[in-house]
Design an enzyme around this catalytic site. Structure first.
Site, short mmCIF file in Angstrom:
data_model
loop_
_atom_site.label_atom_id
_atom_site.label_comp_id
_atom_site.label_asym_id
_atom_site.label_seq_id
_atom_site.Cartn_x
_atom_site.Cartn_y
_atom_site.Cartn_z
N GLY A 59 -8.41 6.90 7.07
CA GLY A 59 -8.86 8.05 8.46
C GLY A 59 -10.03 7.79 9.53
N THR A 289 -7.39 -10.19 -10.02
CA THR A 289 -6.46 -9.65 -9.13
C THR A 289 -5.37 -11.12 -9.55
OG1 THR A 289 -6.39 -11.08 -7.06
CG2 THR A 289 -8.12 -11.78 -8.35
N ARG A 320 5.20 -8.03 -9.51
CA ARG A 320 5.10 -6.93 -10.45
C ARG A 320 5.07 -6.24 -11.18
NH1 ARG A 320 0.07 -5.03 -5.87
NH2 ARG A 320 -0.72 -6.91 -5.91
N SER A 430 -0.45 -2.23 1.70
CA SER A 430 -1.20 -1.71 1.86
C SER A 430 -2.38 -1.15 2.71
CB SER A 430 -2.06 -0.74 0.49
OG SER A 430 -3.32 -2.10 0.31
#
Lengths: 614, 319
Positions: A59, A289, A320, A430
């Site tokens: 944003g 993490t 993952r 991401s």
């Protein structure tokens, strides 16, 4: 004409920049101030050229992009609270983007790793452009003042991230997301972006196939406010909070933008693609993490076995999705500790020694102490996989400007599905997604707004606002003194976890559709026993919960119909990937309160579909 | 155990007590405790939170008058810190406008940040296309300041804001100005320095509370001092503050002793001090100021060494 109590001038006054400041600052903003004076005599709805909903990385990037390229346009970022409370700041690892082309790496290889990581569900045209833009994004962020860690040659420091062949994950210590978001926020503040704090997105208003604005709830006083906009950018983040009690997502990321887009008639692409991270703390799912495993952390079951040897030759360092499935399998086999939502296995780093833990993993030691009261210097910590990222989102029509199929509406970041991440997102992609798609959406929305001469009449926005006023009055106008809705939300999280979590079957999902329908019915009968409209956070939580239920229903429908296993989506009854039938995106739409599913082919250009092996 | 919370419903302020079993308190974070109260006792209680792991800054509140980041504070630690009391008092951050219960208004803070233009303007040799270059050592000079999460804990503790907020900004605003002004990629530190000076940089009262309570261990007080030093180096010496600082240094060089009379005269000038004769009289009466010092006073023991140290510090700064 229906007189609205809140005109355009009031709107801008209430956004954080005062009219006096507007007049005093640089020329483009002064034009707005003049306009304001002109408009204050009319009884029109507040109107803004480009309205950005959400103030995470995407944003903020979008808002700055508009200000830079179209300085004559007014840009307002709407946020539920203060702009810096978002999921972007929780990212730790880094941001992908090739900046070193000397050692064999290239944008094409980044694109290939991303396509492979996506289990070939990613749209290759978008991914190829994305990889190129990611390189640009790193330099732009650096230029905007982001303090990256540095290499000896003074260039941005980079390291390996999961699924990448080269070191292209650029980082700033172990808080890259926080530092990137604050860089973007500082830039937005400096560039004169205005913020409308404490406003919640209720709905998107459409008029003859065009977005005419939004309906907002002013949290500070409870007033419902229709706002006109030439273009709207949705950057409200993901929806992994559907797993309410076990997720690494912040409380306020509840998929409001996607839910509003669904109600406005847009398609929700690949909603079933929800990523799990192997190591969250048992108590709530805050993230430990990946570096803990990278440095040699061992996963241990209740027999004291280092069980990963049963599942992968790469042990704890497998991708993952594989590690997450292995941990859940152990728990199901009865090799975990405790039961139900409390079940867990152990992550042991004690052998690394106090000095190394204190130097390299201070954050996770802190997390361990905070949530479990355990010092991982002395003992192994209780962990379980946690819901982490949503690959699905609002269907994007054109990657170049992040436009949706509704004219004037744009989406960016985790809210959008271009689709860059396909069925599984790679670590480090991401933040790159937020930076790249944010900028593209800003430029796209800016161009659209600059070409559009007039605002719409706002007829639909006013109508929607009226409906919401009635609805909110109904929800809060109650004297009952229960908080059953919090219990329902916990229940909802657990059902999603059990039936739509890491392991899925047709039987469970079929059952789950019914369960979600029941939860939806119960939800609609719940009232909030707080009629005070001054900053009614219970009402906001209630509205957020409604959005989450809607999104979970979409995810469940798509998961039931995707009879294959691909990336994060694991169907035990269909353990193989099925390229013949399912090399395509799910598209869920909402019509007359019913969900519909359709499919769309994956865009394959440069890279042939192959088996995904690591 | 009793948790007393300062409430505000948009119209009136009041306090409300919540009785909890000690087992409902132990093992939780402060944020989890607030959520527990909201879920089990009072749905109308308002506070904000987002990440619950100390990185978003949403949940700053005060306990017994001191600011804490609620998600980052364990109740067990709090109990121990306050010697196992049977009551805690939770209030919204001080020095902010309260919107509701524990929720405060951040709009003025954004406007303050806007004043100091928190983003760098990169030097001409850098470009948006190729980015910048920087050594790790250069990054390290501003690294700590980038840990700021805008939680407001420093502002809540700030004694200067408490006394008068009309000519001062929240401590974290100066930290943001510092990280832009000190960035080695930055072309123009004056862009951030000037608005910092014009908005209270010299008004900090050195109480160090901001540094003491920052959940990230940042010292806004140090950042303010460093910005002052940079401002003086850049020739921004107008005003009482810089004159005061220079008078200090002069006293050290002259005698090593602080000469209260000269300090006042040099800082504010003769004219301004004529209005403060009553203060001076009181100070003299209390033995805090020696009127004979108007003729100067003796050097302190070891003054030569002090001069050597000042010279060495100056030389080191030039390098």
């Amino acid at each position: 004409m229906n007189k609205e109590s809140f005109n355009r001038r009031d709107f801008l006054k209430s956004s954080t920049i005062g009219v006096g400041v507007l007049a005093a600052s640089s020329s483009p903003v002064s034009i707005m101030a003049k306009e304001l004076k002109k408009d204050s005599t009319k009884n029109s709805l507040p109107a803004i050229d480009v309205l950005v909903i959400g103030s995470g990385g995407a944003g903020l990037r979008a808002a700055v992009a508009v200000r830079k390229k179209y300085p004559n346009l007014s840009v307002v970022v709407v946020n539920k609270g203060m702009p810096s409370r978002n999921a972007t700041c929780m990212a730790e690892g880094g941001i992908n983007g090739v900046i070193d082309f000397e050692n064999g790496d290239s944008n094409k290889l980044h694109a290939y790793d991303t396509v492979k990581g996506s289990d070939f569900l990613g749209d290759q045209d978008a991914i190829i452009k994305f990889a190129k833009k990611a390189t640009e994004a790193i330099h732009e962020l650096d230029y905007a003042g982001m303090p990256f860690n540095r290499q000896k040659d003074k260039s941005v420091a980079r390291r390996f991230a999961g699924g990448a062949k080269y070191e292209r994950c650029n980082y700033a210590a172990d808080k890259t997301g926080s530092i990137m978001m604050h860089t973007c926020l500082d830039e937005a503040i400096t560039y004169g972006v205005q913020f409308l704090l404490d406003h919640y997105l209720l709905d998107i208003a459409t008029n003859e196939g065009e977005c005419e604005g939004v309906v907002l709830l002013n949290i500070q006083n409870g007033k419902v406010l229709p706002v006109l906009a030439k273009s709207v950018i949705l950057a409200t983040g993901g929806y992994t909070r559907v797993f309410y009690n076990r997720t690494s997502t912040p409380f306020n990321a509840s998929g409001d933008g996607i839910a509003a887009a669904l109600r406005a008639g847009l398609a929700f692409k690949d909603p079933e693609m929800l990523q799990f991270h192997p190591t969250g703390v048992r108590n709530g799912g805050a993230l430990i993490t990946e570096a803990a495993r990278g440095l040699g952390g061992k996963l241990i079951n209740n027999k004291g076995e280092r069980f990963m040897s049963k599942y992968s030759t790469r042990l704890e360092l497998a991708p993952r999705d594989i590690v997450s499935r292995s941990i859940e399998t152990e728990i199901r086999l009865g090799n975990g500790f405790s039961k139900g939502m409390d079940a867990y296995v152990l992550l042991d780093v004690t052998h690394l020694g106090e000095e190394k833990i204190m130097n390299e993993l201070p954050q996770i030691r802190h997390v361990g102490l905070l949530f479990e009261g355990m010092d991982l210097v002395k003992e192994p910590i209780k962990i379980r996989p946690t819901a982490h990222y949503s690959m699905g989102g609002i269907e994007i029509a054109k990657f170049d400007d992040m436009s949706t199929h509704l004219a004037g509406l744009y989406a960016a970041g985790e809210t959008s599905c271009a689709s860059i991440h396909g069925a599984n997102r790679l670590g480090g992609n991401s933040l790159a997604d937020a930076a790249v798609t944010g900028k593209l959406a800003g430029e796209g929305a800016g161009e659209y707004a600059s070409k559009k001469k007039n605002f719409s009449s706002g007829k639909h926005a006013k109508e929607l606002a009226k409906q919401w006023r009635a609805k909110i009055k109904d929800i809060t106008n109650s004297s009952s003194n229960t908080s059953e809705f919090y219990d329902l939300r916990e229940e909802f999280g657990q059902y999603n976890w059990d039936n739509m979590g890491i392991f899925r079957t047709g039987e469970k999902l079929q059952k789950h559709i019914k369960i979600l329908d029941d939860i939806w019915a119960k939800y609609n009968n719940i009232k909030i026993a707080n009629p005070n409209m001054f900053y009614n956070t219970a009402l906001i939580e209630y509205l957020e919960f409604g959005n989450l239920i809607l999104l979970a229903r979409c995810a469940c429908l798509a998961a039931l119909n995707r009879k294959e296993s691909r990336g994060a989506h694991t169907r035990e009854d269909y353990p193989k990937r099925d390229d013949v039938n399912f090399l395509k995106h799910s598209l869920v739409t909402l019509k007359d309160d019913k969900l519909h599913i359709a499919y769309k082919d994956v865009v394959i250009t440069e890279f042939a579909v192959e088996e995904r092996k690591y | 155990m009793k948790i007393i919370i300062d409430r505000f419903d948009g119209v009136k302020k009041y306090i409300q007590a919540y009785i909890l079993d000690i087992n409902e308190v132990k093992g939780k974070t402060l944020l989890a405790l607030l959520q527990h109260i909201k879920r089990t006792q009072d749905i109308s209680l308002n506070f904000t939170s987002a990440c619950r792991m100390a990185i978003c800054g949403a949940c700053g509140v005060r306990v017994n008058g001191h600011s804490y980041l609620a998600c980052d504070t364990k109740m067990d630690d709090l109990l121990a810190e306050y010697d196992y009391p049977d009551t805690f008092r939770i209030s919204p951050l001080a020095n902010f406008k309260v919107l509701s219960d524990l929720v405060v208004d951040w709009e003025p803070s954004i406007e303050n940040l806007r004043k100091v233009k928190p983003t760098i303007t990169a030097k001409d040799e850098f470009s948006e296309k190729n980015g910048c270059t920087q050594t790790q050592e250069e990054v390290d000079t501003i690294k700590k300041q980038w840990d700021c999460i805008l939680c407001g804990c420093c502002a809540s503790e700030c004694n200067k804001l408490e006394a008068d907020s009309s000519d001062y900004m929240q401590p974290f605003v100066y930290t943001h100005a510092f990280r832009a002004a000190y960035d080695s990629r930055s072309k123009d530190s004056l862009k951030h320095l000037k608005p910092a000076i014009n908005n209270g940089l010299w008004n900090c009262v050195h109480c160090q509370e901001c540094a003491d309570r920052c959940p990230k261990g940042i010292s806004a007080a140090d950042d303010i001092s460093n910005l002052r030093v940079l401002a003086m180096k850049k020739g921004l010496k107008k005003g009482t503050g810089p004159a005061h600082a220079e008078a200090f240094l002069l006293d050290l060089e002259n005698t090593g002793r602080l000469n209260e009379i000269y300090l006042a005269l040099r800082s504010e000038g003769v004219l301004a001090n004529t209005t403060k004769i009553d203060i001076a009289y009181n100070l003299m009466k209390a033995g805090k100021m020696n009127p004979l010092h108007i003729f100067g006073d003796d050097k302190i023991e070891g003054h030569e060494d002090l001069i050597k140290m000042i010279k060495a510090a100056r030389a080191a700064n030039k390098e």
